[in-house]
Scaffold this active site. Structure first.
Site, PDB file in Angstrom:
ATOM      1  N   SER A  11      55.949  45.939  16.730  1.00 21.42           N
ATOM      2  CA  SER A  11      56.642  45.938  18.015  1.00 21.42           C
ATOM      3  C   SER A  11      57.523  44.703  18.083  1.00 21.42           C
ATOM      4  O   SER A  11      57.490  43.836  17.212  1.00 21.42           O
ATOM      5  CB  SER A  11      55.629  45.926  19.173  1.00 21.42           C
ATOM      6  OG  SER A  11      54.897  44.718  19.154  1.00 21.42           O
ATOM      7  N   ILE A  13      60.251  41.700  18.219  1.00 20.25           N
ATOM      8  CA  ILE A  13      61.275  41.218  17.280  1.00 20.25           C
ATOM      9  C   ILE A  13      60.867  41.466  15.834  1.00 20.25           C
ATOM     10  O   ILE A  13      61.718  41.601  14.965  1.00 20.25           O
ATOM     11  CB  ILE A  13      61.619  39.726  17.506  1.00 20.25           C
ATOM     12  CG1 ILE A  13      60.497  38.795  17.064  1.00 20.25           C
ATOM     13  CG2 ILE A  13      62.000  39.472  18.954  1.00 20.25           C
ATOM     14  CD1 ILE A  13      60.919  37.322  17.061  1.00 20.25           C
ATOM     15  N   SER A 143      58.165  28.726  19.054  1.00 18.25           N
ATOM     16  CA  SER A 143      58.715  28.948  20.388  1.00 18.25           C
ATOM     17  C   SER A 143      59.079  27.611  20.989  1.00 18.25           C
ATOM     18  O   SER A 143      58.439  26.597  20.698  1.00 18.25           O
ATOM     19  CB  SER A 143      57.687  29.639  21.290  1.00 18.25           C
ATOM     20  OG  SER A 143      58.106  29.593  22.649  1.00 18.25           O
ATOM     21  N   TYR A 189      48.321  29.118  24.298  1.00 22.47           N
ATOM     22  CA  TYR A 189      49.469  29.729  23.634  1.00 22.47           C
ATOM     23  C   TYR A 189      50.489  28.662  23.236  1.00 22.47           C
ATOM     24  O   TYR A 189      50.975  28.635  22.096  1.00 22.47           O
ATOM     25  CB  TYR A 189      50.133  30.788  24.525  1.00 22.47           C
ATOM     26  CG  TYR A 189      51.376  31.348  23.870  1.00 22.47           C
ATOM     27  CD1 TYR A 189      51.269  32.165  22.744  1.00 22.47           C
ATOM     28  CD2 TYR A 189      52.644  31.016  24.314  1.00 22.47           C
ATOM     29  CE1 TYR A 189      52.392  32.646  22.086  1.00 22.47           C
ATOM     30  CE2 TYR A 189      53.780  31.489  23.669  1.00 22.47           C
ATOM     31  CZ  TYR A 189      53.644  32.303  22.564  1.00 22.47           C
ATOM     32  OH  TYR A 189      54.760  32.776  21.907  1.00 22.47           O
ATOM     33  N   LYS A 193      51.749  27.381  19.363  1.00 17.07           N
ATOM     34  CA  LYS A 193      53.136  27.273  18.889  1.00 17.07           C
ATOM     35  C   LYS A 193      53.415  25.858  18.369  1.00 17.07           C
ATOM     36  O   LYS A 193      54.171  25.679  17.410  1.00 17.07           O
ATOM     37  CB  LYS A 193      54.107  27.656  20.003  1.00 17.07           C
ATOM     38  CG  LYS A 193      53.996  29.117  20.442  1.00 17.07           C
ATOM     39  CD  LYS A 193      54.512  30.079  19.392  1.00 17.07           C
ATOM     40  CE  LYS A 193      53.482  30.875  18.664  1.00 17.07           C
ATOM     41  NZ  LYS A 193      54.042  31.789  17.654  1.00 17.07           N
TER      42      LYS A 193
END
Length: 320
Positions: A11, A13, A143, A189, A193
């Site tokens: 799913s 990118i 990110s 999260y 990253k």
């Protein structure tokens, strides 16, 4: 064409980039959480790009929340006996809003366990195959939220790994937060990253130290709301957030735009160690994908080295 293995390509990118890579003649190994998801990804790519040879898409099971599954995926790829031009560590999970700690099969907190530790082991296991390629590279999807001073990273608690005491005091892996603090799913999260960016930094240093020509690059694809990525958020939040970011503020990137970023990192002649960020450009709703600074903490070489050592102990990889 190149031989590329992409994690998390069922799913978002990952699927978009895998489709574009296959369409131009690359051989793409579709590493997804289950073989069924990988097979569905293959079917979706062939439906969108009928000219692609089915043989050039190889579905593989790679559940990053299970070290056994990661080892099996690496062993399966190694059994093909071919070099790997690009290892794209793209999969990611986030559970923002969760109040209880979720665990991987090995007992790790699920966000850092999947996004960092699972990928850390996969990269260590497949590095010989990447080194066997001429000018191989490892691409890490990070990110901007790894940086507490960025627009995305400044909302809520900012990323920090502190002194890594969460990992250090839980050698069996039953940590809650890397810095030893109280559970915060959103921060977990962002921390994962930051781990990704520090991992890329230390891997680059190690490869250079041994004279390897493998490049390591990382990037932030921008804020992409229209994927399954926010599936763990309350539906109303997702609807409002999606509408605001896509239709009012125009800060969100499209899935296709994010996929283009990944394809660029697979292809472009960018020097090892570079981080690209897909930030807002000068025009309304415009995006600029350019080399960007990483956070202050992400430049800490001692922390990158210590994170590597602790991660290696947790996943049972050699730390030397």
């Amino acid at each position: 064409g190149k031989t590329v293995l992409v994690t998390g390509c069922n799913s978002g990118i990952g699927l978009d980039a895998a489709t574009k890579l296959a369409a131009r003649g690359d051989r793409v190994y579709l590493a997804c959480r289950t073989l069924e998801k990988a097979q569905r990804a293959k079917a979706a790519i062939l439906q969108q790009e009928p000219s692609v040879s089915p043989d050039s898409l190889v579905p593989m099971a790679c559940d990053l929340a299970s070290l056994a599954s990661v080892r099996a995926c690496a062993a399966e790829f190694q059994s093909f006996g071919i070099p790997l031009d690009v290892l794209a560590l793209n999969a990611g999970v986030q559970y923002s809003g969760a109040s209880e700690v979720l665990r991987t099969a090995d007992g790790f907190e699920v966000t850092v366990g999947t996004n960092h530790l699972g990928h850390f082991l996969l990269a260590n296991l497949l590095l010989p195959q990447v080194e066997a390629a001429k000018g191989g590279r490892v691409v890490v999807t990070a990110s901007e939220v790894h940086d507490p001073e960025s627009p995305g990273g400044s909302v809520g608690l900012g990323a920090t790994l502190g002194d890594l005491s969460g990992l250090e005091t839980h050698p069996s892996g039953d940590f809650v937060m890397v810095d030893g603090g109280a559970y915060d799913a959103d921060k977990a999260y962002k921390d994962s990253k930051l781990c990704n960016v520090l991992f890329a930094r230390e891997l680059k240093r190690r490869l250079e130290a041994k004279g390897s020509d493998v490049a390591v690059v990382s990037f932030g694809p921008g804020l992409i709301t229209r994927t399954g990525f926010f599936r763990n958020q309350p539906p109303l939040f997702t609807k409002i957030f999606d509408f605001a970011t896509n239709d009012i503020f125009r800060v969100a990137e499209t899935v296709s735009g994010g996929g283009d970023c990944l394809v660029y990192m697979v292809d472009a002649d960018v020097p090892s160690g570079v981080y690209y960020n897909n930030g807002l450009g000068p025009g309304f709703g415009e995006h600029q994908f350019v080399p960007g600074p990483v956070s202050k903490e992400a430049t800490d070489d001692a922390k990158a080295a210590k994170l590597w050592t602790l991660s290696a102990q947790l996943v049972g990889a050699p730390s030397a």
